[in-house]
Design an enzyme around this catalytic site. Structure first.
Site, mmCIF file in Angstrom:
data_model
loop_
_atom_site.group_PDB
_atom_site.id
_atom_site.type_symbol
_atom_site.label_atom_id
_atom_site.label_comp_id
_atom_site.label_asym_id
_atom_site.label_seq_id
_atom_site.Cartn_x
_atom_site.Cartn_y
_atom_site.Cartn_z
ATOM 1 N N LYS A 42 7.988 -1.119 -1.746
ATOM 2 C CA LYS A 42 9.039 -1.861 -1.083
ATOM 3 C C LYS A 42 8.755 -1.992 0.402
ATOM 4 O O LYS A 42 9.275 -2.850 1.098
ATOM 5 C CB LYS A 42 10.377 -1.120 -1.262
ATOM 6 C CG LYS A 42 10.839 -1.016 -2.689
ATOM 7 C CD LYS A 42 12.126 -0.170 -2.750
ATOM 8 C CE LYS A 42 12.586 0.017 -4.161
ATOM 9 N NZ LYS A 42 13.715 0.991 -4.239
ATOM 10 N N GLY A 43 7.928 -1.080 0.929
ATOM 11 C CA GLY A 43 7.806 -0.895 2.372
ATOM 12 C C GLY A 43 7.345 -2.100 3.175
ATOM 13 O O GLY A 43 7.670 -2.219 4.347
ATOM 14 N N LYS A 130 -2.593 5.435 10.186
ATOM 15 C CA LYS A 130 -2.632 6.778 10.786
ATOM 16 C C LYS A 130 -4.051 7.314 10.652
ATOM 17 O O LYS A 130 -4.397 7.925 9.636
ATOM 18 C CB LYS A 130 -1.704 7.727 10.019
ATOM 19 C CG LYS A 130 -0.229 7.542 10.256
ATOM 20 C CD LYS A 130 0.524 8.634 9.479
ATOM 21 C CE LYS A 130 1.989 8.369 9.404
ATOM 22 N NZ LYS A 130 2.685 9.225 8.425
ATOM 23 N N PHE A 151 5.826 11.017 10.940
ATOM 24 C CA PHE A 151 6.463 10.303 9.840
ATOM 25 C C PHE A 151 7.361 9.224 10.428
ATOM 26 O O PHE A 151 8.283 9.514 11.188
ATOM 27 C CB PHE A 151 7.263 11.246 8.946
ATOM 28 C CG PHE A 151 7.643 10.584 7.657
ATOM 29 C CD1 PHE A 151 6.757 10.555 6.596
ATOM 30 C CD2 PHE A 151 8.867 9.949 7.530
ATOM 31 C CE1 PHE A 151 7.084 9.895 5.421
ATOM 32 C CE2 PHE A 151 9.206 9.285 6.357
ATOM 33 C CZ PHE A 151 8.314 9.266 5.292
ATOM 34 N N VAL A 152 7.063 7.985 10.094
ATOM 35 C CA VAL A 152 7.801 6.872 10.696
ATOM 36 C C VAL A 152 8.727 6.200 9.685
ATOM 37 O O VAL A 152 8.477 6.228 8.480
ATOM 38 C CB VAL A 152 6.838 5.820 11.309
ATOM 39 C CG1 VAL A 152 6.166 6.362 12.553
ATOM 40 C CG2 VAL A 152 5.793 5.353 10.303
ATOM 41 N N ASP A 158 10.699 3.822 4.718
ATOM 42 C CA ASP A 158 11.878 4.642 4.413
ATOM 43 C C ASP A 158 11.624 6.130 4.544
ATOM 44 O O ASP A 158 10.475 6.596 4.535
ATOM 45 C CB ASP A 158 12.342 4.379 2.978
ATOM 46 C CG ASP A 158 11.451 5.067 1.946
ATOM 47 O OD1 ASP A 158 10.203 4.890 2.022
ATOM 48 O OD2 ASP A 158 11.977 5.790 1.094
ATOM 49 N N ARG A 164 15.202 1.549 5.915
ATOM 50 C CA ARG A 164 14.309 0.385 5.805
ATOM 51 C C ARG A 164 14.803 -0.795 6.643
ATOM 52 O O ARG A 164 14.020 -1.644 7.051
ATOM 53 C CB ARG A 164 14.209 -0.087 4.342
ATOM 54 C CG ARG A 164 13.507 0.890 3.421
ATOM 55 C CD ARG A 164 13.196 0.195 2.086
ATOM 56 N NE ARG A 164 12.905 1.148 1.032
ATOM 57 C CZ ARG A 164 11.705 1.680 0.797
ATOM 58 N NH1 ARG A 164 10.698 1.379 1.569
ATOM 59 N NH2 ARG A 164 11.521 2.520 -0.199
HETATM 60 P P1 IMP Z 1 -1.498 6.585 1.274
HETATM 61 O O1 IMP Z 1 -1.845 6.330 -0.156
HETATM 62 O O2 IMP Z 1 -1.578 8.060 1.600
HETATM 63 O O3 IMP Z 1 -2.273 5.751 2.257
HETATM 64 O O4 IMP Z 1 0.043 6.301 1.410
HETATM 65 C C1 IMP Z 1 0.570 5.056 1.613
HETATM 66 C C2 IMP Z 1 2.052 5.060 1.300
HETATM 67 O O5 IMP Z 1 2.706 6.291 1.708
HETATM 68 C C3 IMP Z 1 2.722 3.970 2.095
HETATM 69 O O6 IMP Z 1 2.710 2.745 1.401
HETATM 70 C C4 IMP Z 1 4.109 4.516 2.317
HETATM 71 O O7 IMP Z 1 4.940 4.165 1.233
HETATM 72 C C5 IMP Z 1 3.951 6.024 2.331
HETATM 73 N N1 IMP Z 1 3.920 6.573 3.711
HETATM 74 C C6 IMP Z 1 2.873 7.152 4.336
HETATM 75 N N2 IMP Z 1 3.193 7.545 5.587
HETATM 76 C C7 IMP Z 1 4.478 7.177 5.768
HETATM 77 C C8 IMP Z 1 5.390 7.293 6.889
HETATM 78 O O8 IMP Z 1 5.087 7.804 7.986
HETATM 79 N N3 IMP Z 1 6.642 6.795 6.682
HETATM 80 C C9 IMP Z 1 7.035 6.215 5.520
HETATM 81 N N4 IMP Z 1 6.217 6.080 4.455
HETATM 82 C C10 IMP Z 1 4.956 6.565 4.576
#
Ligand code: IMP
Length: 176
Positions: A42-43, A130, A151-152, A158, A164
């Site tokens: 959803k992000g 990140k 954490f954002v 969210d 959101r």
């Molecule tokens: P990855 O597979 O570790 O790269 O994670 C990606 C997913 O983790 C993103 O699509 C977000 O849904 C979630 N995520 C990672 N860091 C954050 C954050 O700081 N805030 C909110 N969601 C996050």
């Protein structure tokens, strides 16, 4: 219920300026060709919505939703497609639009899953990255902002399903 006051990390104005630049670069790269934009739910919904308004190309908008099963705090497990696109991607220009690349697991897996569908091109736009958390290297063709390991929330992202709707990217301060 816990109460948090969000602190602005990236303002609405800064996001809008960056999106203008990304949209211009995307418009130039595809040179009038149609692109299939895949909004990763959803992000990415807010970023994707603002981005496509500024891209001057024929666009078909698609949505995907993914889930990953890890140990609860890290997404160390399998990435699974919960909702897939409806369009055949064979021979098409595909642009994935994501909210954030953290460890990179979600996007490396998604890119592998989409490559086998033989798109003409496969590019990635992500609002945030990140670098300090990255474990699975992924090329982000259009990146909004690099951020520290915080954490954002907001602008689509969210915390426990909330925040959101905020028009900016923020960090949470507990207890205010
Ligand atoms: P990855 O597979 O570790 O790269 O994670 C990606 C997913 O983790 C993103 O699509 C977000 O849904 C979630 N995520 C990672 N860091 C954050 C954050 O700081 N805030 C909110 N969601 C996050």
């Amino acid at each position: 219920m816990e109460h948090f006051t969000p602190e602005v990390l990236i303002s609405e104005e800064d996001i809008a300026l960056r999106i203008d630049a990304l949209a211009k670069a995307i418009t130039e790269e595809f040179n009038g060709e149609e692109i299939i934009v895949i909004c990763v739910l959803k992000g990415a919904f807010m970023f994707c919505s603002d981005l496509i308004k500024k891209i001057e190309l024929p666009i078909k908008l698609e949505f995907m939703q993914l889930s990953s099963y890890g140990d609860g705090t890290t997404s160390s497990g399998n990435v699974k497609i919960e909702m897939d696109v409806t369009e055949n991607l064979n021979g098409k220009n595909v642009l994935i639009v994501e909210d954030i690349v953290d460890t990179g697991l979600t996007l490396t897996t998604l890119l592998e899953m989409l490559k086998v569908r033989s798109p003409k091109s496969l590019k990635l736009a992500s609002l945030l990255f990140k670098p300090s958390r990255n474990k699975h290297p992924v090329t982000i063709d259009y990146l909004g902002f690099e951020i520290e390991d915080k954490f954002v929330i907001g602008y689509g992202l969210d915390y426990a399903g909330r925040y959101r709707e905020l028009p900016y990217v923020g960090v949470l301060n507990a207890g205010n």
